[in-house]
Write a protein that holds these residues in place. Structure first.
Motif, PDB file in Angstrom:
ATOM      1  N   ILE A  20      24.100   5.919 -21.761  1.00 12.71           N
ATOM      2  CA  ILE A  20      24.163   7.273 -21.760  1.00 12.71           C
ATOM      3  C   ILE A  20      23.035   8.056 -21.268  1.00 12.71           C
ATOM      4  O   ILE A  20      23.326   9.118 -20.581  1.00 12.71           O
ATOM      5  CB  ILE A  20      24.313   7.769 -23.353  1.00 12.71           C
ATOM      6  CG1 ILE A  20      24.574   9.216 -23.680  1.00 12.71           C
ATOM      7  CG2 ILE A  20      22.977   7.301 -23.960  1.00 12.71           C
ATOM      8  CD1 ILE A  20      25.635   9.857 -23.272  1.00 12.71           C
ATOM      9  N   GLY A  21      21.921   7.447 -21.190  1.00  9.46           N
ATOM     10  CA  GLY A  21      20.926   8.162 -20.349  1.00  9.46           C
ATOM     11  C   GLY A  21      21.204   7.993 -18.946  1.00  9.46           C
ATOM     12  O   GLY A  21      20.990   9.148 -18.287  1.00  9.46           O
ATOM     13  N   TYR A  23      24.096   8.396 -17.261  1.00  9.62           N
ATOM     14  CA  TYR A  23      25.155   9.305 -17.204  1.00  9.62           C
ATOM     15  C   TYR A  23      24.464  10.684 -17.361  1.00  9.62           C
ATOM     16  O   TYR A  23      24.701  11.386 -16.412  1.00  9.62           O
ATOM     17  CB  TYR A  23      26.310   9.441 -18.317  1.00  9.62           C
ATOM     18  CG  TYR A  23      26.872  10.450 -18.687  1.00  9.62           C
ATOM     19  CD1 TYR A  23      27.727  11.163 -17.554  1.00  9.62           C
ATOM     20  CD2 TYR A  23      26.655  11.216 -19.946  1.00  9.62           C
ATOM     21  CE1 TYR A  23      28.315  12.280 -17.966  1.00  9.62           C
ATOM     22  CE2 TYR A  23      27.225  12.356 -20.271  1.00  9.62           C
ATOM     23  CZ  TYR A  23      28.092  12.970 -19.094  1.00  9.62           C
ATOM     24  OH  TYR A  23      28.822  14.046 -19.425  1.00  9.62           O
ATOM     25  N   LEU A  24      23.789  11.057 -18.413  1.00 11.91           N
ATOM     26  CA  LEU A  24      22.889  12.229 -18.210  1.00 11.91           C
ATOM     27  C   LEU A  24      21.876  12.725 -17.236  1.00 11.91           C
ATOM     28  O   LEU A  24      21.943  13.690 -16.789  1.00 11.91           O
ATOM     29  CB  LEU A  24      22.218  12.510 -19.595  1.00 11.91           C
ATOM     30  CG  LEU A  24      23.134  12.387 -20.978  1.00 11.91           C
ATOM     31  CD1 LEU A  24      22.279  12.446 -22.268  1.00 11.91           C
ATOM     32  CD2 LEU A  24      23.970  13.456 -20.910  1.00 11.91           C
ATOM     33  N   LEU A  27      24.235  13.547 -14.552  1.00 12.73           N
ATOM     34  CA  LEU A  27      24.827  14.994 -15.017  1.00 12.73           C
ATOM     35  C   LEU A  27      23.777  16.066 -14.431  1.00 12.73           C
ATOM     36  O   LEU A  27      24.283  17.226 -13.833  1.00 12.73           O
ATOM     37  CB  LEU A  27      25.339  15.095 -16.190  1.00 12.73           C
ATOM     38  CG  LEU A  27      25.973  16.155 -16.910  1.00 12.73           C
ATOM     39  CD1 LEU A  27      27.359  16.364 -16.142  1.00 12.73           C
ATOM     40  CD2 LEU A  27      26.163  16.146 -18.324  1.00 12.73           C
ATOM     41  N   ALA A  28      22.505  15.542 -14.802  1.00 14.21           N
ATOM     42  CA  ALA A  28      21.443  16.507 -14.362  1.00 14.21           C
ATOM     43  C   ALA A  28      21.137  16.713 -12.934  1.00 14.21           C
ATOM     44  O   ALA A  28      20.474  17.549 -12.684  1.00 14.21           O
ATOM     45  CB  ALA A  28      20.296  16.234 -15.201  1.00 14.21           C
ATOM     46  N   VAL A  39      32.590  15.997 -18.334  1.00 13.01           N
ATOM     47  CA  VAL A  39      32.048  16.216 -19.575  1.00 13.01           C
ATOM     48  C   VAL A  39      33.087  16.717 -20.576  1.00 13.01           C
ATOM     49  O   VAL A  39      33.053  16.250 -21.636  1.00 13.01           O
ATOM     50  CB  VAL A  39      31.164  17.862 -19.508  1.00 13.01           C
ATOM     51  CG1 VAL A  39      30.734  18.357 -20.937  1.00 13.01           C
ATOM     52  CG2 VAL A  39      29.808  17.297 -18.876  1.00 13.01           C
TER      53      VAL A  39
END
Length: 220
Positions: A20-21, A23-24, A27-28, A39
């Motif tokens: 998850i980290g 992916y985020l 995304l950022a 999303v």
């Protein structure tokens, strides 16, 4: 969909294999994908996962009368989660294809024609993916509606959370469809009219489920 200028950095393993980290972080980052389309699909995946979790908590001895329905909901929710994860990957690929199409040469009449056809095809696919996410959101709300009266009351709020995730998936997908079809001929854009009309129904169903869960929590 805007014209991306860089290649997405998404890992080859796909969203189902990404921490998850990581992916985020992607995304950022200042990269075109993942973005809102991914999303939306992941909202749907989370909604499906929540439904499966509540259903698995509804396998107590006292739930025996509902076990056939619960087993079916678990299977359907797990399958929906897998489909939604695949759609997150499909959205990243579709976005990349749109960017590649816009970068095609247009120095000759033949190249202009080929470029226009490639853009058209890519935009259609980029709209079809969020349309499929809307279908998943609709299905998740159907499962949530069926599960609410028979689900374990100790985790009833997670049904409301699933409904909220489905609504978010549909609303975000609507934006991604709208921005892609605006560049398509009317006869092709019209193919997405029906799925866009379903957004209001999805919002209403999600709101209704939210209120029902609140009443259950408050003992009303």
């Amino acid at each position: 969909m805007s014209q991306p200028t860089q290649s997405p950095q998404h890992t080859a393993s796909g969203f189902g294999g990404s921490p998850i980290g990581e992916y985020l972080g992607e995304l950022a980052a200042k990269v075109p994908a993942p973005g809102g389309g991914a999303v939306a699909a992941l909202h749907a995946a989370q909604g499906a996962a929540l439904i499966a979790m509540v259903a698995r908590y509804t396998t107590r001895a006292k739930d025996a009368d509902h076990r056939p329905a619960i087993d079916r909901i678990i299977e359907a929710a797990d399958t929906a989660r897998a489909r939604a994860l695949a759609l997150a990957d499909a959205d990243a690929h579709a976005f990349t294809a749109v960017g590649a199409a816009y970068k095609l040469p247009r120095d000759t009449d033949g190249e202009v024609t080929a470029r226009s056809a490639a853009i058209h095809t890519a935009l259609l696919e980029a709209a079809r993916v969020p349309a499929a996410v809307i279908d998943e959101a609709h299905g998740i709300l159907t499962l949530a509606t069926e599960l609410l009266p028979i689900g374990n009351p100790n985790v009833v709020t997670d049904i409301g959370a699933a409904a909220a995730a489905a609504r978010a998936a549909a609303g975000t997908s609507q934006l991604n469809i709208e921005i892609n079809v605006v560049s398509l001929p009317d006869e092709h854009a019209a193919a997405f009219t029906e799925v866009l009309v379903r957004i209001e129904e999805i919002n209403a169903r999600a709101d209704s489920l939210h209120q029902e869960v609140l009443r259950a929590v408050r003992g009303g």
